[in-house]
Write a protein that holds these residues in place. Structure first.
Motif, PDB file in Angstrom:
ATOM      1  N   GLY A   1      40.129  20.495   0.117  1.00 15.73           N
ATOM      2  CA  GLY A   1      39.068  20.630   1.113  1.00 15.73           C
ATOM      3  C   GLY A   1      38.997  19.475   2.084  1.00 15.73           C
ATOM      4  O   GLY A   1      37.909  19.085   2.523  1.00 15.73           O
ATOM      5  N   ILE A   2      40.156  18.900   2.442  1.00 19.55           N
ATOM      6  CA  ILE A   2      40.189  17.710   3.293  1.00 19.55           C
ATOM      7  C   ILE A   2      40.955  17.981   4.579  1.00 19.55           C
ATOM      8  O   ILE A   2      41.659  18.987   4.704  1.00 19.55           O
ATOM      9  N   SER A   3      40.811  17.078   5.538  1.00 19.16           N
ATOM     10  CA  SER A   3      41.638  17.052   6.739  1.00 19.16           C
ATOM     11  C   SER A   3      42.481  15.791   6.688  1.00 19.16           C
ATOM     12  O   SER A   3      42.061  14.772   6.133  1.00 19.16           O
ATOM     13  N   VAL A   4      43.679  15.850   7.282  1.00 23.75           N
ATOM     14  CA  VAL A   4      44.622  14.733   7.186  1.00 23.75           C
ATOM     15  C   VAL A   4      45.155  14.374   8.568  1.00 23.75           C
ATOM     16  O   VAL A   4      45.438  15.255   9.389  1.00 23.75           O
ATOM     17  N   ALA A   5      45.281  13.068   8.836  1.00 30.09           N
ATOM     18  CA  ALA A   5      45.913  12.569  10.059  1.00 30.09           C
ATOM     19  C   ALA A   5      46.791  11.373   9.699  1.00 30.09           C
ATOM     20  O   ALA A   5      46.567  10.713   8.677  1.00 30.09           O
ATOM     21  N   ALA A   6      47.783  11.111  10.523  1.00 25.21           N
ATOM     22  CA  ALA A   6      48.725  10.015  10.285  1.00 25.21           C
ATOM     23  C   ALA A   6      48.467   8.877  11.267  1.00 25.21           C
ATOM     24  O   ALA A   6      48.133   9.111  12.434  1.00 25.21           O
ATOM     25  N   VAL A   7      48.627   7.634  10.782  1.00 25.00           N
ATOM     26  CA  VAL A   7      48.458   6.447  11.628  1.00 25.00           C
ATOM     27  C   VAL A   7      49.701   5.576  11.465  1.00 25.00           C
ATOM     28  O   VAL A   7      50.076   5.217  10.336  1.00 25.00           O
ATOM     29  N   HIS A   8      50.311   5.201  12.580  1.00 20.27           N
ATOM     30  CA  HIS A   8      51.553   4.418  12.547  1.00 20.27           C
ATOM     31  C   HIS A   8      51.403   3.149  13.387  1.00 20.27           C
ATOM     32  O   HIS A   8      50.782   3.166  14.449  1.00 20.27           O
ATOM     33  N   ILE A   9      51.985   2.067  12.899  1.00 27.09           N
ATOM     34  CA  ILE A   9      52.012   0.793  13.624  1.00 27.09           C
ATOM     35  C   ILE A   9      53.465   0.392  13.876  1.00 27.09           C
ATOM     36  O   ILE A   9      54.281   0.373  12.950  1.00 27.09           O
ATOM     37  N   ASP A  10      53.760   0.067  15.122  1.00 27.98           N
ATOM     38  CA  ASP A  10      55.052  -0.529  15.470  1.00 27.98           C
ATOM     39  C   ASP A  10      54.806  -2.022  15.670  1.00 27.98           C
ATOM     40  O   ASP A  10      54.179  -2.426  16.644  1.00 27.98           O
TER      41      ASP A  10
END
Length: 463
Positions: A49-58
């Motif tokens: 029952g969740i939502s997911v997003a991705a976070v990236h650092i260069d």
């Protein structure tokens, strides 16, 4: 053997890492660990029952390789239908300007951006891809650095972060299980070339020590995860108890922290250590000022006595002082302080000077108030007594010495900071004989125990 999915779901439910309605940001480097975590949470989002997003650092540390990591992670997230956030942070330029530890700088900048995205999206969970092998490495690294006394034993499964929590769902599995999941689901990933460099201690631990431990026990990483959980629960209990005890002991006066060394000593040694850590945490951010085992032991040891005066200089110009039984923690001025005028000491209290006040009474009129020290001595009945600052040429007759000792030399021997020497109080007779250097040394004339010939008493009260 339980499957990857079973271990992950059991871990998530056991520690209540996720709740229905959560927006979970996943820190994604493009490596196998973070891509597996992103894939797993995305695949289970309906069930959880969740939502997911991705976070990236260069971090811009590996030139074209870093940029390709970003492009790869962005493309994979788009392919999977996962919202994607990223930022390039010029670590080489920032490091050149600020200096310091480059890895720590990367972490600070990275987590600052994570918090920014959490606030921007109203996300309440941030998931990192640390796994069981990482937990074992972290504990071994802490042991190598001698920093296990700082509090948490290893990485916590979850902790407060921004307006929500930072969670580590993959502590339930090790690298081999992650690799098997990636192979089964054909999850693309990239390898960070710096992970193979033996210049980093963590890489050497990973490459040389972990394989030896796993030869002894295939379950070693999971065993250390369970050990860390048990230890963290014990640590939390002791930390909370130490904080409760410390709040009962300390007083805050004029930007000073004050407590009784005797009261401190009545607590168990394990609580004493944690109370010292809490005191230091009042002064410093532990991520900016490392707290060493030596510093904690020095502070703990200086409170094991209530005689004389002991100083301990701390980072950022703080100083810990134990003056008899009273322990003070405050920031020291670098400016020399002005000397005080000579003050007569009689039956009424003197003005407060250096945190104390004094009165002088014939022994027959002794009234010892609370939080006071009595010094007994013999002198003519018509004697006068004075409180003043140290003067050049002052000498004090110490017990067991044939000749008086220069007070300046005594202060050097006792490591009194230079800015404090000129204003240090002394108590003298009308003939300029030093009776007491408060907080430092008594002369041979005075005693804490009443003797047959004594007819005067000096009362010293700490405020």
């Amino acid at each position: 053997m339980k499957s990857f999915q079973e271990l992950m779901m059991k871990h998530i439910h056991k520690h209540r890492l996720l709740d229905s309605g959560d927006l979970v940001l996943v820190g994604c480097s493009g490596g196998i660990d973070s891509m597996v975590l992103l894939h797993f949470l995305h695949a289970k989002k309906e069930e959880l029952g969740i939502s997911v997003a991705a976070v990236h650092i260069d971090h811009m540390l590996r030139d074209e390789e870093s940029r390709e990591d970003h492009l790869f992670t962005e493309a994979t997230a788009k392919k999977w239908g996962v919202e994607y956030f990223s930022r390039a942070i010029p670590i080489p330029e920032i490091w050149k300007e600020k200096g310091g530890n480059k890895q720590q700088l990367c972490r600070l900048e990275r987590y600052s951006y994570f918090l920014e995205v959490m606030e921007q999206t109203d996300a309440n969970k941030f998931a990192t891809a640390h796994h069981a092998d990482d937990q074992l490495e972290t504990i071994l690294m802490s042991g190598l650095r001698g920093s296990l006394q700082e509090g948490a034993f290893g990485m916590p499964t979850h902790r407060p972060f921004g307006g929500g929590s930072l969670i580590r769902p993959q502590l339930a599995v090790d690298k081999e299980q992650i690799a098997a999941y990636a192979d089964l689901h054909k999850i693309p990933h990239r390898e960070d070339s710096s992970n193979a460099e033996s210049a980093y201690t963590r890489n050497r631990v990973r490459q040389r020590i972990l394989p030896l431990l796993k030869d002894e026990s295939r379950e070693v990483s999971q065993n250390f995860v369970e050990l860390a959980e048990d230890m963290q629960q014990d640590q939390q209990f002791l930390r909370e108890l130490a904080e409760e005890k410390l709040q009962q002991l300390i007083q805050r006066k004029d930007e000073k922290i004050v407590l009784s060394a005797k009261s401190f000593r009545t607590e168990a040694r394990a609580l004493q250590k944690r109370m010292v850590l809490l005191l230091l945490n009042y002064l410093y951010n532990p991520k900016q000022v490392p707290v060493t085992r030596q510093l904690v032991e020095q502070m703990q040891e200086m409170m094991q006595s209530s005689s004389g005066t002991v100083f301990l200089h701390l980072p950022q110009n703080y100083v810990a002082t134990r003056q008899y039984d009273m322990f003070f923690l405050n920031r020291q001025s670098l400016e020399p302080l002005a000397a005080t005028a000579t003050i007569s000491i009689a039956a009424e209290w003197t003005p407060v000077y250096c945190g104390c006040r004094y009165k002088m009474l014939p022994l027959a009129r002794l009234e010892k108030p609370k939080d006071a020290v009595a010094w007994y001595f013999h002198a003519p009945e018509d004697s006068q007594f004075f409180l003043r600052s140290r003067k050049p040429g002052d000498r004090i007759q110490l017990a067991g010495m044939d000749q008086p000792k220069k007070l300046a030399r005594l202060m050097i021997d006792e490591k009194i900071p230079v800015p404090m020497r000129e204003r240090w109080p002394v108590i003298t007779t009308g003939k300029n004989e030093l009776l007491l250097v408060p907080g430092l040394r008594p002369s041979a004339m005075v005693s804490r125990q009443k003797r047959d010939r004594d007819n005067w008493v000096l009362i010293e009260q700490f405020l």
